[in-house]
Scaffold this motif. Structure first.
Motif, PDB file in Angstrom:
ATOM      1  N   LEU A   8      58.157  32.808  37.375  1.00 26.43           N
ATOM      2  CA  LEU A   8      59.600  32.882  37.232  1.00 26.43           C
ATOM      3  C   LEU A   8      60.025  33.826  36.121  1.00 26.43           C
ATOM      4  N   GLN A   9      59.103  34.225  35.241  1.00 25.14           N
ATOM      5  CA  GLN A   9      59.438  35.157  34.187  1.00 25.14           C
ATOM      6  C   GLN A   9      58.999  36.583  34.540  1.00 25.14           C
ATOM      7  N   ALA A  10      58.725  36.822  35.825  1.00 28.23           N
ATOM      8  CA  ALA A  10      58.232  38.115  36.291  1.00 28.23           C
ATOM      9  C   ALA A  10      59.338  39.155  36.230  1.00 28.23           C
ATOM     10  N   PRO A  11      58.982  40.444  36.359  1.00 29.25           N
ATOM     11  CA  PRO A  11      59.990  41.497  36.364  1.00 29.25           C
ATOM     12  C   PRO A  11      60.976  41.339  37.519  1.00 29.25           C
ATOM     13  N   THR A  12      62.119  41.970  37.368  1.00 34.26           N
ATOM     14  CA  THR A  12      63.184  41.869  38.352  1.00 34.26           C
ATOM     15  C   THR A  12      62.705  42.345  39.724  1.00 34.26           C
ATOM     16  N   ALA A  13      63.078  41.604  40.744  1.00 36.73           N
ATOM     17  CA  ALA A  13      62.742  41.987  42.110  1.00 36.73           C
ATOM     18  C   ALA A  13      63.577  43.184  42.517  1.00 36.73           C
ATOM     19  N   SER A  14      62.933  44.149  43.133  1.00 40.75           N
ATOM     20  CA  SER A  14      63.608  45.415  43.394  1.00 40.75           C
ATOM     21  C   SER A  14      64.723  45.292  44.431  1.00 40.75           C
ATOM     22  N   PHE A  15      64.563  44.429  45.439  1.00 40.20           N
ATOM     23  CA  PHE A  15      65.611  44.368  46.452  1.00 40.20           C
ATOM     24  C   PHE A  15      66.927  43.914  45.835  1.00 40.20           C
ATOM     25  N   GLN A  16      66.885  42.877  45.008  1.00 42.28           N
ATOM     26  CA  GLN A  16      68.120  42.412  44.379  1.00 42.28           C
ATOM     27  C   GLN A  16      68.740  43.495  43.513  1.00 42.28           C
ATOM     28  N   GLN A  17      67.931  44.200  42.753  1.00 42.72           N
ATOM     29  CA  GLN A  17      68.447  45.302  41.942  1.00 42.72           C
ATOM     30  C   GLN A  17      69.163  46.332  42.806  1.00 42.72           C
ATOM     31  N   GLN A  18      68.511  46.719  43.883  1.00 49.01           N
ATOM     32  CA  GLN A  18      69.083  47.730  44.769  1.00 49.01           C
ATOM     33  C   GLN A  18      70.385  47.241  45.390  1.00 49.01           C
ATOM     34  N   PHE A  19      70.403  45.982  45.797  1.00 47.20           N
ATOM     35  CA  PHE A  19      71.606  45.438  46.436  1.00 47.20           C
ATOM     36  C   PHE A  19      72.768  45.416  45.456  1.00 47.20           C
ATOM     37  N   HIS A  20      72.542  44.899  44.248  1.00 46.86           N
ATOM     38  CA  HIS A  20      73.626  44.831  43.270  1.00 46.86           C
ATOM     39  C   HIS A  20      74.145  46.226  42.919  1.00 46.86           C
ATOM     40  N   ARG A  21      73.241  47.185  42.847  1.00 47.86           N
ATOM     41  CA  ARG A  21      73.653  48.548  42.508  1.00 47.86           C
ATOM     42  C   ARG A  21      74.444  49.173  43.663  1.00 47.86           C
ATOM     43  N   ARG A  22      73.938  49.012  44.867  1.00 43.43           N
ATOM     44  CA  ARG A  22      74.567  49.655  46.032  1.00 43.43           C
ATOM     45  C   ARG A  22      75.924  49.040  46.346  1.00 43.43           C
ATOM     46  N   TRP A  23      76.034  47.716  46.161  1.00 41.18           N
ATOM     47  CA  TRP A  23      77.252  47.017  46.556  1.00 41.18           C
ATOM     48  C   TRP A  23      77.979  46.431  45.346  1.00 41.18           C
ATOM     49  N   SER A  24      77.950  47.146  44.232  1.00 37.00           N
ATOM     50  CA  SER A  24      78.548  46.639  42.988  1.00 37.00           C
ATOM     51  C   SER A  24      80.057  46.439  43.094  1.00 37.00           C
ATOM     52  N   SER A  25      80.694  47.161  44.013  1.00 36.45           N
ATOM     53  CA  SER A  25      82.153  47.047  44.128  1.00 36.45           C
ATOM     54  C   SER A  25      82.594  45.839  44.943  1.00 36.45           C
ATOM     55  N   LEU A  26      81.672  45.230  45.690  1.00 35.46           N
ATOM     56  CA  LEU A  26      82.049  44.112  46.570  1.00 35.46           C
ATOM     57  C   LEU A  26      82.154  42.818  45.774  1.00 35.46           C
ATOM     58  N   ARG A  27      83.242  42.099  45.973  1.00 32.61           N
ATOM     59  CA  ARG A  27      83.477  40.837  45.273  1.00 32.61           C
ATOM     60  C   ARG A  27      83.554  39.640  46.217  1.00 32.61           C
ATOM     61  N   ASP A  28      84.072  39.851  47.410  1.00 30.33           N
ATOM     62  CA  ASP A  28      84.239  38.734  48.338  1.00 30.33           C
ATOM     63  C   ASP A  28      82.875  38.249  48.842  1.00 30.33           C
ATOM     64  N   PRO A  29      82.591  36.945  48.771  1.00 28.32           N
ATOM     65  CA  PRO A  29      81.258  36.458  49.170  1.00 28.32           C
ATOM     66  C   PRO A  29      80.930  36.685  50.639  1.00 28.32           C
ATOM     67  N   HIS A  30      81.925  36.596  51.507  1.00 28.75           N
ATOM     68  CA  HIS A  30      81.652  36.812  52.931  1.00 28.75           C
ATOM     69  C   HIS A  30      81.385  38.289  53.225  1.00 28.75           C
ATOM     70  N   VAL A  31      82.091  39.163  52.548  1.00 29.28           N
ATOM     71  CA  VAL A  31      81.863  40.598  52.739  1.00 29.28           C
ATOM     72  C   VAL A  31      80.493  40.975  52.183  1.00 29.28           C
ATOM     73  N   ARG A  32      80.103  40.377  51.063  1.00 25.15           N
ATOM     74  CA  ARG A  32      78.764  40.628  50.529  1.00 25.15           C
ATOM     75  C   ARG A  32      77.693  40.137  51.495  1.00 25.15           C
ATOM     76  N   ALA A  33      77.924  38.973  52.111  1.00 23.45           N
ATOM     77  CA  ALA A  33      76.965  38.457  53.098  1.00 23.45           C
ATOM     78  C   ALA A  33      76.874  39.399  54.295  1.00 23.45           C
ATOM     79  N   LEU A  34      78.008  39.939  54.727  1.00 27.16           N
ATOM     80  CA  LEU A  34      78.015  40.887  55.836  1.00 27.16           C
ATOM     81  C   LEU A  34      77.285  42.172  55.450  1.00 27.16           C
ATOM     82  N   ALA A  35      77.500  42.641  54.214  1.00 23.99           N
ATOM     83  CA  ALA A  35      76.811  43.845  53.749  1.00 23.99           C
ATOM     84  C   ALA A  35      75.301  43.626  53.765  1.00 23.99           C
TER      85      ALA A  35
END
Length: 331
Positions: A8-35
């Motif tokens: 659990l103390q491992a380095p950041t998982a790359s997919f989550q990093q990429q997702f947050h960076r790519r979709w940083s402007s999205l705030r709505d939870p349903h739109v984020r789920a769709l993305a």
């Protein structure tokens, strides 16, 4: 994608990093789920020989789709109308609504949830989605699934049935056998033609989801013959008693309808390691189902998922092994 580690103390998982960076402007939870649904790696490799070309892929999102998602985030009213119509707590139904909305809005959808009956009292099956083929001269039948499986153990001769659902009622092998051998054959049934808006030219499975591993080496050594995409979304699983919370780590317990996209939440919703244990123990006292959690980085008043995993009851591993052994015996 680098192999995700289970510490659990491992380095950041790359997919989550990429997702947050790519979709940083999205705030709505349903739109984020769709993305996530539109942009996440496929769970299965469309080019793997095992599938004989019967795996669908949405491909790379166009700039038009990206702009559309960003606009939708600012005004998601129509999406909410569809989601709130006949509300359901089933994750598969929720994901289906998200995909339906996208296909409707982009003009790809011919029909969805089309039941095929053989007479008034016999239901043969149901087409999840019928979409236009490339030439718009026929229909492509998509069987759609969003699945979450835990690898029960690492074996020299790993089989798809070793990936089991959290509630042990399903496995990747059983699910794909049903899709390939039954559901994708629906258009060939004599009763189907009268329900089709256009002839079916191709039948494929569109499968998204996450796979969860107990050991670091397992994620890297899934046999290519299983037909799993090397880029699939992945996480960890462990018993609650084996949870090693790092100092200062913050966590979210993810309700089922929040399992799709990497989590983004207000920081005040996060839990400490001690609070997480207490919350999960309470959930285990009510049901023995594994609990999905997100390990988060907190930035100001926002918590962003760094990694995710299932915490399972202490007897889950043994029950999973029995489930897999039973499946092997049946083969």
């Amino acid at each position: 994608m680098p192999t995700q580690q289970t510490d659990l103390q491992a380095p950041t998982a790359s997919f989550q990093q990429q997702f947050h960076r790519r979709w940083s402007s999205l705030r709505d939870p349903h739109v984020r789920a769709l993305a996530w649904l539109l942009d996440a790696p496929d769970l299965l490799d469309a080019h793997a020989p095992r599938w004989n070309g019967r795996i669908a892929t949405l491909g790379v999102l166009s700039e038009m789709d990206i702009t559309w998602l960003q606009a939708l985030d600012k005004n998601p009213r129509e999406l909410y109308l569809l989601i709130n119509a006949q509300p359901s707590a089933r994750l598969g139904r929720y994901a289906e609504k998200l995909l339906t909305f996208y296909l409707q809005q982009t003009g790809h959808l011919l029909a969805h949830n089309v039941q095929v009956r053989n007479g008034p009292n016999e239901t043969i099956g149901e087409f999840d989605f019928l979409v236009h083929d490339e030439a718009r001269s026929g229909a492509v039948h998509w069987e759609f699934a969003t699945k979450f499986y835990l690898l029960e153990s690492h074996r020299k001769q790993m089989q798809a049935d070793a990936f089991v659902g959290p509630n042990l009622a399903d496995s990747l092998g059983a699910k794909m056998d049903k899709i390939m051998q039954q559901q994708l054959m629906l258009s060939a049934h004599p009763a189907a033609a009268q329900y089709l808006p256009q002839p079916v030219t191709r039948a494929q499975a569109l499968v998204k989801g996450w796979l969860f591993y107990a050991e670091t080496t397992e994620a890297a050594s899934v046999p290519a013959a299983l037909g799993i995409s090397t880029q699939h979304c992945r996480g960890f699983w462990c018993e609650l008693s084996a949870l090693e919370a790092g100092d200062g780590d913050r966590y979210l317990v993810l309700p089922r309808l929040e399992w799709l996209a990497p989590a983004r939440a207000v920081a005040s919703r996060t839990l400490s390691g001690a609070q997480l244990r207490e919350a999960v123990q309470l959930l285990f006292s009510e049901t023995l189902a594994p609990v999905m959690i997100a390990v988060c980085d907190v930035e100001g008043d926002v918590a962003l998922e760094r990694r995710r995993g299932f915490l399972v009851p202490d007897d889950w591993r043994g029950k999973a092994a029995q489930r897999v052994q039973h499946a092997v015996v049946q083969i």
